[in-house]
Design a protein around this motif. Structure first.
Motif, short mmCIF file in Angstrom:
data_model
loop_
_atom_site.label_atom_id
_atom_site.label_comp_id
_atom_site.label_asym_id
_atom_site.label_seq_id
_atom_site.Cartn_x
_atom_site.Cartn_y
_atom_site.Cartn_z
N LYS A 1 8.62 -5.61 1.00
CA LYS A 1 8.19 -5.87 -0.37
C LYS A 1 7.08 -6.90 -0.34
O LYS A 1 7.19 -7.92 0.35
N THR B 1 4.54 -9.39 -2.65
CA THR B 1 4.32 -10.01 -3.97
C THR B 1 3.17 -11.00 -3.89
O THR B 1 2.74 -11.40 -2.80
N PRO C 1 5.00 -8.04 -8.09
CA PRO C 1 4.68 -7.08 -7.02
C PRO C 1 3.19 -6.81 -6.91
O PRO C 1 2.45 -6.86 -7.91
N THR D 1 1.89 0.10 -0.38
CA THR D 1 3.02 -0.19 -1.25
C THR D 1 2.86 0.53 -2.58
O THR D 1 1.75 0.86 -3.01
N ASP D 2 3.99 0.78 -3.25
CA ASP D 2 3.95 1.45 -4.54
C ASP D 2 3.77 0.42 -5.66
O ASP D 2 3.48 -0.76 -5.41
N ASP D 3 3.94 0.86 -6.90
CA ASP D 3 3.74 -0.04 -8.05
C ASP D 3 4.70 -1.21 -8.05
O ASP D 3 4.41 -2.25 -8.64
N SER D 4 5.85 -1.03 -7.38
CA SER D 4 6.82 -2.12 -7.33
C SER D 4 6.60 -3.01 -6.11
O SER D 4 7.41 -3.90 -5.85
N GLN E 1 6.66 -2.12 -2.96
CA GLN E 1 7.59 -1.81 -1.87
C GLN E 1 7.11 -0.61 -1.05
O GLN E 1 6.41 0.27 -1.54
#
Length: 785
Positions: free
Chosen positions: A28, A30, A36, A56-59, A61
């Motif tokens: 993850k 941030t 994120p 990484t995706d929108d979150s 991750q």
């Protein structure tokens, strides 16, 4: 219906561990405020030749699946933020959750990490050869049916005999493929089973020592094959066209789509060639073959703790059996024949796989894998078959379940589980002798019946259980395990097999020293085993050898070291010894490709291996490897289908020994790759073998009549050795188009540039003849999206 439902509930309640020594990274990313970030991620490990790119995706991750244990370099970048460059360890089957918090560029305090840091894995307890997706994509060309075996054969300690049959450290038919956690223990060579395309494979891990207790039954060498690729949002895939010498042509296509928690993948391939098997004479008579395959996979993450994977694959191969001169030209027979021989064979397989993974806690993970399989093999002969017309229609149906659990506790990585494998074998064999008893080349004893037929059915029941622990204590790593096996087919046996490997890391010297002991219990090949053990073979000849083939019991020892030099080179060196009772081999009926399992009283095999590897240095990469193997096998022999004088010789030869059929003393391989520009590369390689032993039972005139002067010149009858083999290979590749995930790539290969007549096998008591390809050319065009 209720019974099926109850069985399904029970099946999915059982825990199972998938591949050995693999883990998962859940990353993850941030910003400094904890929100994120979308970022690009690079994950690499020089020890594994591994390099992958993620986003990484929108979150914020991303998850990387099926990572072999090792030390990885992690690089994270996002626009307007400082880059992150660090190390991360993957040494647990439990998912590794990792948080990277990026600062704004003006506050960057990132410390760069040298790539050389990942050249050694301090916690590896044996030499493990790993091939990742880039090495697989850049591989030299292969004929249909051989793309995966050719990759394995390039590793130290492995060599070919006959039709691309892999032999690890002198073992015969004791190679095990573990495909996405499912072991396939039958012979997977082109003449015995359909191929899995190398383009379908994401990575390979090859063991010849320090083998986890999770694996058993076939222990000469274990190859973990991973076909499951990391999920990327949207549709991705590739299409490949290839072709070249011997009228060879092929096509492969795959696609994968990910949406939400779902991933769906599909692949298909088809190939044809006029040189499918290794011919028995240089002229390459009757040797056409075609292959085809289709697979479908579905993956669903129900939650972060539960994952379901389903897969189905169908593979087939159809091919001709190569002729000798007397079979191709019936007018040379005595008395003369009228029709040339044509023997055709085929292999067909359908596999269904299901697995379910559940994470109970951050320290406990469990899965279940189940597999059903239907496999069949056919052989047919025409009226011109000589000296025998053989017909074979065998099949087996298999049901397999494996269960285990993985627990992380302090310094320990525990695994424990069991497996059960049930096969129903069906054999249908018949033959007709077509040669005349007056023919001077007549190979049968007087009185052998003109025809013979056999049909048999039997269950093969095998169960096992294991427990193992990977322990880290300072600079020491210990991998200990215990396995129990039960085998019931022709004989009924149980065995306990302890496994132990240990390593010590010396950081000041960039050196790892390791040693291992593997106790092995190896089941016989079930290819025509019912016929070889049947009382009906007495009708062929009153003098017949009918001794049941028992499982092999053995002790494998290895000591070795791994050292890095100048932060760029890695050198592996090993010394091994193998002691086996009931050493497994096979016996073949003339040139029919019909074989039977045999076993010798014992075998002692020892040798050394070395590999110098350059993962990347400026524009160069490559390797140099050397293997030295000495193998001796002791009489008497059991199993097979020995009749008449052959049976008498086998039963009276109770003492003495001879060289193992894979006793090639010296094998060397090398390959160097140079990146000319960002889109153009060139590679060259060579392979040398000092030659295998052989025992030709005929006269020199018979050898000339069957194989010709060219082949006779390439064997040394006085020494009983095939003369040395040498093949020089060249490759070049170009990225014709490359943008983001889309690319168009062209590769050309020249095999055996020196055009040497390389003989792999020469006709003998236990094997046929086989000739490696002459100079040949191939092109390969790959589109990725």
């Amino acid at each position: 219906m209720p019974k099926l439902l109850h069985f399904g509930v029970l099946l999915f309640a059982l825990p199972l561990l998938a591949q050995s020594n693999t883990g998962e990274l859940r990353l993850k990313v941030t910003g400094p405020d904890g929100l994120p970030l979308q970022a690009s991620v690079e994950l690499s490990c020089d020890a594994l030749q591994f390099h992958r790119s993620f986003s990484t995706d929108d979150s914020g991750q991303v998850t990387a699946h099926t990572l072999s244990f090792g030390l990885y370099r992690l690089q994270v970048r996002s626009e307007s933020f400082s880059a992150y460059d660090g190390l991360i360890e993957i040494h647990s089957a439990l998912p590794t959750e990792y948080l990277v918090q990026l600062n704004i560029a003006a506050l960057s305090t990132a410390v760069n990490v040298s790539a050389a840091t990942t050249l050694l894995d301090p916690e590896r307890t044996s030499t493990i050869n790993h091939l990742d997706s880039k090495a697989i994509a850049d591989r030299p060309a292969s004929l249909p049916g051989r793309s995966l075996p050719d990759l394995i054969d390039s590793q130290p300690g492995w060599l070919y005999e006959g039709n691309a049959v892999l032999h690890p450290r002198g073992s015969e038919y004791q190679t095990q493929f573990v495909v996405d956690g499912i072991p396939l223990t039958d012979n997977r060579s082109p003449g015995s089973g359909p191929e899995m395309e190398a383009d379908e494979v994401d990575s390979l891990t090859v063991y010849t020592a320090g083998i986890p207790a999770e694996y058993g039954r076939k222990m000469g060498g274990v190859i973990e094959v991973n076909t499951l690729r990391d999920a990327h949002p949207g549709m991705h895939g590739q299409a490949i066209l290839s072709g070249g010498s011997f009228d060879t042509a092929g096509a492969f296509a795959s696609a994968q789509d990910s949406w939400g928690r779902n991933t769906l993948g599909v692949s298909a391939s088809g190939n044809m060639t006029a040189r499918y098997l290794n011919p028995v004479v240089p002229e390459n008579y009757t040797n056409r073959g075609t292959t085809g395959a289709f697979s479908l996979n579905y993956d669903r993450d129900f939650t972060s703790h539960d994952r379901l994977t389903l897969g189905v694959r169908h593979e087939l191969s159809r091919y001709e059996i190569p002729n000798q001169k007397l079979q191709q030209f019936p007018e040379l027979q005595d008395p003369p024949g009228t029709v040339a021989q044509l023997q055709t064979a085929g292999n067909f397989e359908t596999i269904g796989i299901a697995s379910y993974q559940h994470i109970f806690s951050p320290n406990v993970l469990a899965n279940i894998h189940g597999m059903v399989r239907d496999n069949s093999a056919d052989l047919n002969s025409n009226n011109g078959a000589w000296p025998i017309a053989a017909f074979l229609h065998n099949d087996f149906k298999e049901g397999y379940v494996k269960a285990a659990i993985s627990i992380h506790h302090g310094r320990h990585e525990w695994k424990a589980g069991f497996e059960t494998d049930n096969l129903f074998l069906h054999e249908n064999f018949s033959d007709v002798i077509t040669a005349s008893p007056s023919d001077p080349n007549y190979p049968f004893d007087p009185g052998t019946p003109k025809s013979f037929a056999f049909m048999g059915n039997r269950h093969d029941l095998e169960q096992s259980a294991f427990v193992q622990d990977l322990v880290h204590v300072g600079k020491w790593t210990l991998n200990a395990g215990l396995r129990w096996d039960h085998y019931q087919l022709i004989v009924n046996q149980n065995a306990l097999s302890p496994r132990l490997s240990v390593a010590r890391y010396f950081p000041a010297a960039n050196l790892i020293v390791h040693a291992s002991y593997d106790r092995v219990f190896q089941t016989p090949s079930f290819e025509n085993i019912l016929l070889a053990s049947s009382a009906s073979v007495i009708s062929l000849n009153p003098s017949v050898l009918r001794v049941p083939v028992e499982p092999s019991h053995g002790n494998y020892f290895e000591v070795g070291a791994t050292k890095s030099f100048l932060g760029q080179l890695r050198f592996d060196a090993n010394y091994f010894r193998r002691y086996e009772n009931n050493f497994a081999d096979d016996d073949q009926i003339l040139s029919t490709a019909v074989s039977f399992p045999t076993a010798f009283r014992k075998a002692i095999i020892y040798g050394g291996e070395g590999k110098l590897e350059l993962p990347h240095w400026n524009r160069f990469s490559g390797f140099l490897s050397y293997s030295y193997i000495v193998g001796n096998v002791w009489f008497p022999v059991a199993g097979g289908l020995f009749l008449g004088d052959d049976a008498t010789n086998a039963t009276t030869q109770l003492t003495g020994h001879f060289p193992d059929s894979q006793d090639q003393r010296h094998t060397a391989r090398a390959r160097v790759r140079y990146q000319i520009s960002s889109r153009l590369w060139f590679a060259g390689g060579a392979e040398y073998g000092s030659g295998l032993p052989f025992e030709f039972t005929g006269t020199p005139d018979q050898a000339l009549a069957q194989y010709g002067q060219q082949m006779v010149n390439r064997v040394n009858f006085a020494d009983g050795r095939i003369r040395s083999l040498l093949s020089v290979n060249l490759s070049a590749g170009a990225d014709l188009y490359k943008k983001e995930t889309r690319s168009l790539r062209l590769q050309g290969d020249v095999e055996n540039l020196n055009n040497r007549l390389n003989i792999l096998d020469f006709a003998g008591f236990f094997s046929g003849s086989a000739i490696a390809p002459p100079r040949s050319y191939f092109l390969r065009l790959a589109v990725s999206f």
